[in-house]
Every structure is written in C-alpha cells, then in structure tokens.
Enzyme design. Structure first.
Site, PDB file in Angstrom:
ATOM      1  N   CYS A 131      21.492  -7.860  14.869  1.00  0.00           N
ATOM      2  CA  CYS A 131      21.474  -6.817  13.925  1.00  0.00           C
ATOM      3  C   CYS A 131      21.248  -5.239  14.479  1.00  0.00           C
ATOM      4  CB  CYS A 131      20.944  -7.811  12.548  1.00  0.00           C
ATOM      5  SG  CYS A 131      19.667  -8.257  12.935  1.00  0.00           S
ATOM      6  N   CYS A 180      24.418 -10.214  12.770  1.00  0.00           N
ATOM      7  CA  CYS A 180      23.262  -9.999  13.714  1.00  0.00           C
ATOM      8  C   CYS A 180      25.092 -10.845  14.630  1.00  0.00           C
ATOM      9  CB  CYS A 180      23.187 -11.228  13.122  1.00  0.00           C
ATOM     10  SG  CYS A 180      22.107 -10.779  11.822  1.00  0.00           S
ATOM     11  N   LYS A 221      16.409 -21.129   9.629  1.00  0.00           N
ATOM     12  CA  LYS A 221      16.654 -19.582   9.907  1.00  0.00           C
ATOM     13  C   LYS A 221      17.180 -19.420   8.375  1.00  0.00           C
ATOM     14  CE  LYS A 221      16.323 -14.827  11.086  1.00  0.00           C
ATOM     15  NZ  LYS A 221      16.988 -14.033  12.042  1.00  0.00           N
ATOM     16  N   ARG A 256      23.680 -12.050   4.543  1.00  0.00           N
ATOM     17  CA  ARG A 256      23.494 -13.042   6.016  1.00  0.00           C
ATOM     18  C   ARG A 256      24.075 -14.404   5.560  1.00  0.00           C
ATOM     19  NH1 ARG A 256      22.080  -8.749   8.620  1.00  0.00           N
ATOM     20  NH2 ARG A 256      19.793  -7.866   8.918  1.00  0.00           N
ATOM     21  N   GLU A 281      20.158 -28.632  11.839  1.00  0.00           N
ATOM     22  CA  GLU A 281      20.305 -27.421  12.591  1.00  0.00           C
ATOM     23  C   GLU A 281      19.356 -27.405  13.027  1.00  0.00           C
ATOM     24  OE1 GLU A 281      21.804 -25.056  12.784  1.00  0.00           O
ATOM     25  OE2 GLU A 281      22.454 -24.497  10.559  1.00  0.00           O
ATOM     26  N   LYS A 287      11.346 -20.608  10.336  1.00  0.00           N
ATOM     27  CA  LYS A 287      11.196 -19.072   9.083  1.00  0.00           C
ATOM     28  C   LYS A 287      11.717 -18.756   8.186  1.00  0.00           C
ATOM     29  CE  LYS A 287      12.496 -14.584  10.126  1.00  0.00           C
ATOM     30  NZ  LYS A 287      13.831 -13.673  11.205  1.00  0.00           N
ATOM     31  N   SER A 334       7.629 -10.688   8.000  1.00  0.00           N
ATOM     32  CA  SER A 334       6.822  -9.372   7.414  1.00  0.00           C
ATOM     33  C   SER A 334       6.508  -9.363   5.666  1.00  0.00           C
ATOM     34  CB  SER A 334       8.332  -8.431   7.516  1.00  0.00           C
ATOM     35  OG  SER A 334       9.774  -8.378   7.068  1.00  0.00           O
TER      36      SER A 334
HETATM   37  C1  PBG Z   1      17.065 -10.498  13.022  1.00  0.00           C
HETATM   38  C2  PBG Z   1      15.309 -10.753  13.066  1.00  0.00           C
HETATM   39  C3  PBG Z   1      15.327 -11.257  11.620  1.00  0.00           C
HETATM   40  C4  PBG Z   1      13.163 -10.896  11.508  1.00  0.00           C
HETATM   41  C5  PBG Z   1      13.520 -11.192  12.102  1.00  0.00           C
HETATM   42  N1  PBG Z   1      14.691 -11.754  13.755  1.00  0.00           N
HETATM   43  C6  PBG Z   1      15.834 -10.302  10.269  1.00  0.00           C
HETATM   44  C7  PBG Z   1      16.903 -10.951   9.793  1.00  0.00           C
HETATM   45  O1  PBG Z   1      17.541 -11.609   9.779  1.00  0.00           O
HETATM   46  O2  PBG Z   1      17.537  -9.973   9.329  1.00  0.00           O
HETATM   47  C8  PBG Z   1      12.870 -10.637  10.149  1.00  0.00           C
HETATM   48  C9  PBG Z   1      11.412 -11.098  10.913  1.00  0.00           C
HETATM   49  C10 PBG Z   1      10.771 -10.885   9.700  1.00  0.00           C
HETATM   50  O3  PBG Z   1      11.224 -10.345   8.619  1.00  0.00           O
HETATM   51  O4  PBG Z   1       9.215 -10.303  10.128  1.00  0.00           O
HETATM   52  N2  PBG Z   1      17.517 -10.816  12.905  1.00  0.00           N
END
Ligand code: PBG
Length: 339
Positions: free
Chosen positions: A133, A141, A206, A228, A244, A259, A285
């Site tokens: 991505c 992605c 995830k 996504r 998964e 996550k 984040s």
């Molecule tokens: C890549 C990825 C993402 C994050 C980690 N790897 C973004 C997403 O999936 O949109 C998010 C990490 C974070 O928010 O700290 N695909």
C-alpha cells in the site's frame, strides 16, 4: 471523628482471606505480580523516506517522524541506547506505480535503510513490514483487478518484496497485506533462496480499522478509492481471527500478530491460548495519537496511561509489543515504574 464509626461486624466471625495483605507493601506487590514486562519484548515502528536531512514530524503523531536514511541512523543511536532491541520498518518511496514496484527495488527505500542500519547497528533486530500500500499509486495493499485486489497476483509481488528485504539484511519479515496464502508464498520463496532460517511474523488477525488513520497520513497510503474491507477483517468477528491465525501457523508463520491492540485484547487472549507460537500485538497509530492528544490537553497522565496500556497487552498474552511508545516504555521499565 473516624473512631465514632463502628467496625462492621460479621455474624458468625470474620473472613480470614484478606486480599489487601498482599498489597500493603510495595516490595511484596512487585514480588507477586502476575504479568511482567521487559524492554526485550518491545519493537519500535519507524518510517523511512527518500532524501537527505529529513526529519519530518507526523502531524497526528507528535514525537514520530519520517526520516531520511541519514537522520534515521542518528535516531537509531537513540533507539539502541534506550534498550529497545528492535524496529519494525516502513518505507515511503518517492515514486509509486500500479504494481508497487518500489517495494522490491534493489535501491528501494527499505533496502537502502536496511543495509545502512545493519552496517551501523548489526545487533539491532530489524523487522520489515511487507505490504504494497505504501508503494502503489492507488494505495491498495496489492495488485488490482478492476476495483478489487487480485489475491494470487499479489502473492507474487509480496514474495518478491519479502525476499528483497531479507537480501538487504532484514532479520524478520512481517506481511501485513492480509492476502490469503501470503505466508506460504513468502516461506516457500525464502526457503528456495537459502533463507530457511529467517522467521515470518504474520499480521494474522488484522482488522479493517479506523485506528490506522494517522499511519495512512504518515505513509501516504490511504486507498484512493474504496476501503480495505475485502482483505482486512470485519471487527465484529472473533472466530474468524482464530481461523486466520491457525491458517497462518499452518502456512509457516513463526509469530502471529493481532492488530490493533487496545480494542482487541479479547482477541489477543484467545489467540494466545489457541496457538503454540508467540503472539505479537500492534498498538497502532490511532492509539498513540489518542494518548498523545489527551495528554497534551491535560486530560490524562501520559506516562501512567502508556504503562497501564502496555501491561494490559502483556496481560492479554502478547509476547511482543509493537508500539510507538517503545523508547518511553523502555525508560519506564528501567526506572522501575513497571516490570
Ligand atoms: C500496511 C500497514 C498499515 C499499518 C501497518 N501496516 C496500514 C493499513 O493497513 O492501512 C497500520 C499501522 C498503524 O496504524 O500504526 N498495510
């Protein structure tokens, strides 16, 4: 005054069990802790970008930056001195295209950063995020087929990308794309190229989460259309996370990840109980941004909340914590605030 308040009298005598006995002394409190946290379980996510002399703060994540390779190396001195043993690396390329070819380029941003990091800090454990991505012009992605991501074509580029990271020095690769069979594809590719000993940490459970908002700003990786949800998980689901995770273990994942963190600690516990590989949790984040914003407004005590949420993730069962607060946490552990 208090003496006027009579002690409560239990009919038939007193109970002998008093939980407060073990809480009365700080030495004892620490001795009987059920959960431990050490700096050795921390991984620090970092962003590298093209250019020179760049140390650009991410707006929604005060204290986190996009670094050019020279500035990244300076920051690694601080990371290594803090006691954090490893990093999770994200690349932000200058040029993006439909198939994300910058992801596996010999002189791609991740590849350059890795070679420099391993040269200057050979003992720092370098994990790379494997995803398309940040490298695709459309921000999805993987490789598109119409408006959806084509799973099996994406496997080819993911495997290529993972291999190029390992060839550039990555100690471990972490696929975060959520394509089916990516772990198997990466494992087979690494094995055939002489990297049978390089572990894979799979972002297995995830979820499609709004908590990634600040990251997408940081990496410029928001999808240009749609979302996504055809590859990341629906957050209403629990059993699907176990499916998964077990699938990724069968395909050869050495570590499985859940996550985001905070809103998914039930999943961390269930996954930890269900598998015989270590679990990692990624406090993302948006979680960092919320704590930072609330602390800046004076609404919460940042250090106390960071400690409490990190220990909560360990208590839920995670071996590895991936967190933007890794450096601070290593300090709190050193000072004995938690541990
Ligand atoms: C890549 C990825 C993402 C994050 C980690 N790897 C973004 C997403 O999936 O949109 C998010 C990490 C974070 O928010 O700290 N695909």
């Amino acid at each position: 005054m208090n003496a006027e308040i009579e002690k409560f009298h239990f009919e038939g005598g007193e109970f002998s069990e008093r939980s407060r006995r073990l809480r009365g002394n700080p030495v004892l409190r620490e001795m009987v802790r059920e959960t431990r946290i050490m700096a050795s379980c921390l991984l620090y996510p970092m962003f590298v970008t093209e250019g020179h002399g760049i140390r650009e703060e991410i707006q929604a994540m005060p204290g986190q930056y996009r670094y050019s390779v020279d500035e990244f190396l300076k920051e690694l001195t601080i990371v290594a001195d803090s006691g954090v043993p490893g990093i999770l690396l994200f690349g932000i390329p200058d040029h993006k295209d439909a198939c994300g070819s910058g992801a596996w380029a010999e002189d791609g941003i991740i590849q350059k950063a890795l070679r420099a990091a391993k040269r200057e800090f050979p003992r720092l454990y370098c994990v790379t995020d494997v995803c398309m991505c940040e490298y695709t012009s459309h921000g999805h992605c993987g490789i598109l087929c119409g408006h959806d991501v084509d799973n099996d074509r994406t496997l080819t580029v993911l495997a290529k990308t993972a291999l190029s990271h390992v060839q550039a020095g990555a100690d471990m690769v972490a696929p975060s794309d959520m394509m089916d069979f990516r772990v198997a594809a990466i494992r087979q590719t690494l094995d055939r190229n002489g990297y049978a000993d390089t572990p894979i940490m799979a972002y297995s459970a995830k979820y499609a989460s709004a908590f990634y908002g600040p990251f997408r700003e940081a990496a410029g990786s928001a999808p240009s259309f749609g979302d996504r949800k055809t590859y990341q998980m629906d957050y209403h689901n629990r059993k699907e996370a176990l499916k998964e995770v077990l699938q990724d273990v069968r395909e050869g994942a050495d570590i499985v990840m859940v996550k985001p963190g905070m809103s998914y600690l039930d999943i961390v516990r269930e996954v930890t109980d269900a598998v015989d590989v270590p679990t990692a949790v990624y406090s993302v984040s948006g979680e960092y941004a919320m704590i930072k914003a609330a602390a800046a407004a004076g609404y919460i005590d940042e250090a106390a909340v960071v400690c409490e949420s990190a220990v909560g993730m360990r208590r839920a069962g995670a071996s590895i914590l991936i967190t933007y607060f890794a450096k601070e946490l290593a300090g709190y552990i050193r000072e004995g605030r938690i541990g």
